[in-house]
Scaffold this active site. Structure first.
Site, PDB file in Angstrom:
ATOM      1  N   PHE A 162       0.818  -1.225   0.000  1.00 13.96           N
ATOM      2  CA  PHE A 162       0.000   0.000   0.000  1.00 13.96           C
ATOM      3  C   PHE A 162       0.848   1.270   0.000  1.00 13.96           C
ATOM      4  CE2 PHE A 162      -2.362  -3.406   1.976  1.00 13.96           C
ATOM      5  CZ  PHE A 162      -3.557  -3.374   1.260  1.00 13.96           C
ATOM      6  N   GLY A 262      -8.239  18.630  -8.569  1.00 10.07           N
ATOM      7  CA  GLY A 262      -6.989  18.545  -9.332  1.00 10.07           C
ATOM      8  C   GLY A 262      -7.243  18.090 -10.753  1.00 10.07           C
ATOM      9  N   CYS A 269      -0.807   3.010 -10.512  1.00  9.64           N
ATOM     10  CA  CYS A 269      -1.671   2.178  -9.662  1.00  9.64           C
ATOM     11  C   CYS A 269      -3.161   2.491  -9.793  1.00  9.64           C
ATOM     12  CB  CYS A 269      -1.237   2.300  -8.206  1.00  9.64           C
ATOM     13  SG  CYS A 269       0.363   1.528  -7.913  1.00  9.64           S
ATOM     14  N   LYS A 272      -4.904   1.751 -13.200  1.00  4.00           N
ATOM     15  CA  LYS A 272      -4.814   0.304 -13.482  1.00  4.00           C
ATOM     16  C   LYS A 272      -5.689  -0.499 -12.523  1.00  4.00           C
ATOM     17  CE  LYS A 272      -0.980  -1.688 -11.794  1.00  4.00           C
ATOM     18  NZ  LYS A 272      -1.404  -2.580 -10.728  1.00  4.00           N
ATOM     19  N   LYS A 329       2.492  12.946 -10.069  1.00  3.02           N
ATOM     20  CA  LYS A 329       2.231  13.813  -8.917  1.00  3.02           C
ATOM     21  C   LYS A 329       3.562  14.410  -8.482  1.00  3.02           C
ATOM     22  CE  LYS A 329       2.852  10.308  -5.315  1.00  3.02           C
ATOM     23  NZ  LYS A 329       2.348   9.634  -4.137  1.00  3.02           N
TER      24      LYS A 329
END
Ligand SMILES: NC(=O)c1ccc[n+]([C@@H]2O[C@H](COP(=O)([O-])OP(=O)(O)OC[C@H]3O[C@@H](n4cnc5c(N)ncnc54)[C@H](O)[C@@H]3O)[C@@H](O)[C@H]2O)c1
Length: 460
Positions: A162, A262, A269, A272, A329
């Protein structure tokens, strides 16, 4: 599912794949005290690692890798065979990139599992850290059983990862939770005991563990898309989305994380895994309406940035536009499925002349469009589009920008600019649900009409 604290014990661990997940896991396992053998099949990456260089940008990772190598607890290998010697556990951390159907390509994972099984000198537990559709561990166990030498048992368990890129080391060492999926309590104890001491371990079966990862990322994607929908309403109402979303998110049941307007989510991730979640739902006959909507809304979020610019400056043909941010990002060099690159491509298609910049990412594609510095990107630009809130963009001085660019329009999709300060320099900043859409009429709609008899019309 139940939770239990992770016990501690020093082990020899094999990690297959030295990307964002594998290299972080390998360095952190070594930092915790395990002996780690990390396998990487890409010769360039392997060479960099053996020379003590880190092929990805991840704060703190270089120090941990150097420390692990110096202590002799972290070694890098080209082949699985020598890396497996003495190891009871092998973590698979290879990529599972999306296919056009939305399903992930599990080919590299099957190859890695087969390599581990074929080279296993004794019984081994293969732990799938890569993100996979529910049922994959069971399929991989069949593949391993075929490949393993006679008398060797390979059990496959799930323990999804994670971590967030740009905070990978911190996240790995301080996880909110560790998820371990195995039907064998001894295997689950072994895996749970490898992680940092004291972290919460959620134990479940393999399908459940695999689904936790898909569901968690899909929920985050829904949250981001929801924030952008609220921001679109804010834009239409002429109110500030940042304040509205803060007001929503400070409710502890909701939370502020991922509730920012945004340019839409991107990276290797979320897109997908939402696609994988949807594909799993379709295959199982279980509708995934919220995930479907989040994906549609996300495409719209990216298009909306270009539409905002077009509304501000008219036709984009021949306009010179600087796009600031092409990693997906701030804080990472990962450009996979990046909103900035998508937006740049849309601008090029509309006939604009585009220069793109990023503080960390290297220009893997579109070399002709890349600018080495922010100054190169914005020099003489008719408009500036900001897609990440990198510190370098947050610190752009309005007077410098006004003196360097040609036009007076900025679309700040990342919320990096202080709007009043830029307005004071004559630059109009359009945001996602914030900024200066000056041509909005006064609010003229039914909720206000009750105060004004129809014959008198509505307030103007
Ligand atoms: N990147 C993230 O933020 C993140 C977070 C959580 C989960 N995940 C999941 O973890 C998995 C890995 O993601 P990543 O971003 O680290 O991928 P990545 O592409 O950065 O790294 C994968 C690495 O595995 C290597 N590799 C492939 N096959 C190999 C083999 N047979 N033997 C040795 N090395 C091999 C590749 O060369 C590459 O270096 C994916 O399933 C991803 O969805 C990623």
């Amino acid at each position: 599912m139940n939770t239990s604290p992770a016990p501690m014990g020093r082990r020899r661990v094999c990690v297959v794949g030295a990307g964002y997940v594998g290299l972080t896991a390998a360095a952190c396992f070594a930092h915790i005290g395990h002996d780690v053998a990390c396998v990487e099949s890409d010769p360039w990456r392997l060479d960099e690692l053996r020379q003590g260089r880190i092929p990805i940008h991840e704060p703190g990772l270089d120090a941990l890798v150097a420390q692990g190598a110096a202590d002799g607890r972290l070694r890098f290998y080209a082949e699985v065979g020598p890396a497996l010697l003495g190891a009871e556990v092998a973590f698979l951390c290879v990529g599972t990139p999306p296919q056009p159907s939305g399903e992930p390509n599990l080919g590299p994972l099957a190859v890695a599992a087969r390599q581990v099984a074929a080279a296993a000198p004794r019984d081994v537990v293969v732990v799938v850290k890569s993100t996979v559709p529910p049922g994959s561990c069971e399929a991989l166990e069949l593949i391993c059983a075929e490949a393993a030498p006679a008398g060797v048992t390979v059990r496959v368990a799930s323990s999804p990862e994670f971590l967030r890129e740009s905070r990978a080391v911190w996240d790995f060492l301080h996880p909110d939770r560790v998820v371990v999926g195995s039907d064998d309590p001894g295997v689950a104890d072994l895996i749970g005991g490898l992680y940092p001491e004291g972290c919460a371990v959620v134990r479940c079966d393999r399908r459940g563990a695999e689904l936790v990862k898909y569901a968690a990322n899909t929920f985050l994607a829904v949250k981001i898309s929801f924030a952008n929908e609220v921001a679109r309403l804010c834009g239409a109402l002429g109110t500030d989305a940042t304040a509205v979303l803060e007001g929503v998110g400070l409710d502890r049941r909701i939370g502020t994380a991922f509730l920012r307007p945004g340019p839409g989510y991107g990276g290797s991730c979320l897109p997908k895994d939402v696609a994988g979640f949807r594909a799993a739902g379709e295959a199982l006959g279980a509708p995934t309406w919220l995930a479907d909507a989040a994906e549609r809304s996300n495409h719209q979020a990216r298009r909306a940035v270009v539409a905002t610019l077009r509304a501000a400056v008219g036709s984009l043909a021949g306009k010179q536009v600087a796009v600031l941010g092409f990693a997906f990002k701030a804080g990472t060099d990962d450009t996979r499925d990046s909103p900035g690159l998508d937006i740049a491509a849309q601008l090029v298609e509309a006939g604009a002349s585009v220069r793109i910049h990023d503080p960390l990412a290297a220009p893997l594609s579109h070399p002709g469009l890349w600018a080495a510095g922010v100054g190169d990107a914005v020099l003489g630009a008719d408009a500036v589009v900001v897609t990440t809130d990198a510190a370098e963009y947050r610190s752009i001085r309005p007077d410098w920008l006004a003196a360097t660019m040609h036009g007076r329009t900025a679309v700040d999709a990342a919320g990096a600019f202080d709007v009043p300060a830029f307005s004071a320099e004559g630059i109009t900043v359009y945001g996602v649900g914030r900024g200066a859409p000056t041509d909005f009429p006064a609010v003229v709609w039914s909720p206000l009409r009750w105060a004004h008899p129809v014959s008198e019309g509505v307030p103007g």
